[in-house]
Write a protein that holds these residues in place. Structure first.
Motif, PDB file in Angstrom:
ATOM      1  N   TRP A  27       0.827  -1.208   0.000  1.00  0.00           N
ATOM      2  CA  TRP A  27       0.000   0.000   0.000  1.00  0.00           C
ATOM      3  C   TRP A  27       0.863   1.259   0.000  1.00  0.00           C
ATOM      4  N   PRO A  28       0.293   2.386  -0.449  1.00  0.00           N
ATOM      5  CA  PRO A  28       1.048   3.646  -0.410  1.00  0.00           C
ATOM      6  C   PRO A  28       1.343   4.046   1.030  1.00  0.00           C
ATOM      7  N   THR A  29       2.259   4.982   1.201  1.00  0.00           N
ATOM      8  CA  THR A  29       2.586   5.455   2.542  1.00  0.00           C
ATOM      9  C   THR A  29       1.408   6.223   3.129  1.00  0.00           C
ATOM     10  N   PHE A  30       0.993   5.815   4.331  1.00  0.00           N
ATOM     11  CA  PHE A  30      -0.084   6.502   5.032  1.00  0.00           C
ATOM     12  C   PHE A  30       0.493   7.269   6.213  1.00  0.00           C
ATOM     13  N   CYS A  31      -0.085   8.429   6.478  1.00  0.00           N
ATOM     14  CA  CYS A  31       0.392   9.295   7.555  1.00  0.00           C
ATOM     15  C   CYS A  31      -0.780   9.793   8.388  1.00  0.00           C
ATOM     16  N   CYS A  32      -0.495  10.102   9.644  1.00  0.00           N
ATOM     17  CA  CYS A  32      -1.484  10.780  10.474  1.00  0.00           C
ATOM     18  C   CYS A  32      -1.589  12.217   9.986  1.00  0.00           C
ATOM     19  N   SER A  33      -2.762  12.612   9.555  1.00  0.00           N
ATOM     20  CA  SER A  33      -2.927  13.952   9.012  1.00  0.00           C
ATOM     21  C   SER A  33      -4.296  14.502   9.383  1.00  0.00           C
ATOM     22  N   THR A  34      -4.530  15.732   9.010  1.00  0.00           N
ATOM     23  CA  THR A  34      -5.747  16.431   9.394  1.00  0.00           C
ATOM     24  C   THR A  34      -6.983  15.740   8.814  1.00  0.00           C
ATOM     25  N   ASP A  35      -8.005  15.542   9.675  1.00  0.00           N
ATOM     26  CA  ASP A  35      -9.277  14.992   9.239  1.00  0.00           C
ATOM     27  C   ASP A  35     -10.335  16.094   9.155  1.00  0.00           C
ATOM     28  N   LEU A  36     -10.604  16.732  10.284  1.00  0.00           N
ATOM     29  CA  LEU A  36     -11.611  17.795  10.325  1.00  0.00           C
ATOM     30  C   LEU A  36     -10.985  19.099  10.807  1.00  0.00           C
ATOM     31  N   THR A  37     -11.437  20.191  10.240  1.00  0.00           N
ATOM     32  CA  THR A  37     -10.990  21.524  10.662  1.00  0.00           C
ATOM     33  C   THR A  37     -12.209  22.413  10.858  1.00  0.00           C
ATOM     34  N   LYS A  38     -11.989  23.524  11.531  1.00  0.00           N
ATOM     35  CA  LYS A  38     -13.038  24.540  11.628  1.00  0.00           C
ATOM     36  C   LYS A  38     -12.398  25.915  11.434  1.00  0.00           C
ATOM     37  N   PRO A  39     -13.147  26.846  10.863  1.00  0.00           N
ATOM     38  CA  PRO A  39     -12.587  28.177  10.628  1.00  0.00           C
ATOM     39  C   PRO A  39     -12.556  29.002  11.906  1.00  0.00           C
ATOM     40  N   LEU A  40     -11.509  29.783  12.058  1.00  0.00           N
ATOM     41  CA  LEU A  40     -11.393  30.729  13.170  1.00  0.00           C
ATOM     42  C   LEU A  40     -11.281  32.133  12.591  1.00  0.00           C
ATOM     43  N   MET A  41     -12.154  33.019  13.026  1.00  0.00           N
ATOM     44  CA  MET A  41     -12.116  34.396  12.554  1.00  0.00           C
ATOM     45  C   MET A  41     -11.114  35.192  13.374  1.00  0.00           C
ATOM     46  N   SER A  48      -7.477  28.262   9.766  1.00  0.00           N
ATOM     47  CA  SER A  48      -8.067  26.942  10.026  1.00  0.00           C
ATOM     48  C   SER A  48      -7.513  26.360  11.316  1.00  0.00           C
ATOM     49  N   GLN A  49      -8.398  25.749  12.099  1.00  0.00           N
ATOM     50  CA  GLN A  49      -8.001  25.060  13.330  1.00  0.00           C
ATOM     51  C   GLN A  49      -8.273  23.564  13.157  1.00  0.00           C
ATOM     52  N   THR A  50      -7.259  22.743  13.363  1.00  0.00           N
ATOM     53  CA  THR A  50      -7.411  21.293  13.261  1.00  0.00           C
ATOM     54  C   THR A  50      -8.117  20.767  14.507  1.00  0.00           C
ATOM     55  N   ILE A  51      -9.212  20.016  14.320  1.00  0.00           N
ATOM     56  CA  ILE A  51      -9.958  19.505  15.470  1.00  0.00           C
ATOM     57  C   ILE A  51      -9.934  17.979  15.560  1.00  0.00           C
ATOM     58  N   SER A  52      -9.515  17.271  14.491  1.00  0.00           N
ATOM     59  CA  SER A  52      -9.369  15.821  14.586  1.00  0.00           C
ATOM     60  C   SER A  52      -8.376  15.329  13.529  1.00  0.00           C
TER      61      SER A  52
END
Length: 348
Positions: free
Chosen positions: A181-195, A206-210
């Motif tokens: 399989w290709p290389t898999f990494c822990c990376s951003t799943d969900l983000t939310k905008p911060l004003m 953007s703020q990473t939440i998961s």
């Protein structure tokens, strides 16, 4: 006679040859001594991630003269059994199998050790990533704040997924050296905008939440402020252009702020900043070290253009070289009549 003769020389492989009769007083023997070549690894073990109960194969191969006859494996500095052919098979993995592995060969030429690989054995789950991102605080530009926690804050946690190799529960390979399989990494799943609210404007980050284990994608956001300094006061690099690899990739705002999205495997990038709206700044190169798959905050201080100095070229001139009000580190002298016109006559 007809006996095998043994030939030895320091740093050469031992060789044998059969003596042949030539005449009553002479026998001859031909042989070749090959120079010893220390073993070199052309395959080293790779970092692997597995879940409890799965298996793994770590591999190494070396070449030299003479070639290695067997391989020895080392875990966390201690020799372990198995893998004499260069393939270390480990089954029914437990967390205790986690560690740093390497292999070693010893020939008459030299002892050599492969690169070290890390085996990480983690609890069986949907994937091996920690879904909760690590804290990653950044300082906002002067005069800017967020109200995420119900109060003004000039320092905000944007979150960061702990970068590293991972697998999902559907991935398993206990027979081959290389994972298909290709290389898999822990990376951003969900983000939310911060004003982010500033004195005369606002923008969004953007703020990473998961986090989630997914095929590696090295996408980085570079954001920050570009300015010069005059008598201790910041001068914004207004509406300036930002180039990378000869391509226009972004512009600064009226307040000198910018945000870029960079994709690729580069560990660092070089930005060229030029053409500010007021033409007050010199073209500037800035090398930025990339924080993969996250936000890279930077401040860029660019030099202001100096005011032109007028002098009489017929009399010559000596000009100090210094940054701002600092002491000159050297001088440049223009001899009298050293400026000439296209026809070679002194400029006046």
């Amino acid at each position: 006679m007809r006996e095998n003769l043994v030939f030895q020389k320091d740093r050469y492989q031992e060789s044998t040859g059969l003596a042949r009769f030539r005449n009553l007083t002479h026998w001859i023997c031909d042989t070749t001594l090959n120079h010893k070549v220390p073993p070199t690894f052309y395959v080293s073990p790779k970092d692997k991630v597995r879940m409890v109960g799965q298996g793994v194969v770590l591999c190494c191969k070396a070449d030299g003269r003479p070639g290695p006859e067997k391989y020895l494996w080392v875990k966390d500095g201690k020799e372990i059994k198995g893998g004499a052919n260069g393939e270390l098979h480990l089954g029914n993995l437990q967390k205790s199998n986690s560690g740093h592995y390497s292999c070693r060969v010893e020939t008459s030429a030299e002892i050599a050790t492969s690169k070290i690989a890390r085996l990480s054995v983690q609890t069986h789950a949907q994937d091996t990533c920690n879904r909760k991102p690590d804290e990653d605080f950044i300082d906002l530009p002067e005069g800017c704040h967020t109200e995420e926690t119900g109060k003004h804050s000039a320092r905000v946690n944007i979150g960061r997924c702990k970068k590293g190799q991972c697998i999902t529960s559907t991935m398993s390979n206990d027979v081959d050296c290389y994972d298909a399989w290709p290389t898999f990494c822990c990376s951003t799943d969900l983000t939310k905008p911060l004003m982010v609210n500033c004195t005369h404007f606002s923008y969004t980050i953007s703020q990473t939440i998961s986090c989630k284990c997914r095929e590696c994608s090295t996408i980085t956001q570079i954001s920050g402020e570009v300015y010069g300094k005059q008598n201790g006061t910041k001068i914004p690099f207004k509406s300036g252009q930002i180039y990378m690899k000869g391509q226009l990739v972004g512009e600064t705002t009226e307040n000198g702020l910018f945000s870029l999205t960079i994709s690729g495997d580069d560990k660092e990038v070089v930005l060229l900043l030029k053409n500010d709206a007021e033409n007050r700044f010199m073209n500037t190169l800035k090398t930025v070290k990339i924080m993969e798959d996250g936000n890279t905050p930077i401040d860029v201080v660019v030099p202001l253009k100096s005011k032109p100095i007028s002098f009489n070229s017929n009399l010559g001139h000596t000009m100090p070289l210094a940054n701002g009000n600092q002491t000159a580190f050297t001088h440049v002298s223009f001899p009298r009549e050293s400026f000439i016109t296209q026809d070679g006559k002194p400029f006046s």
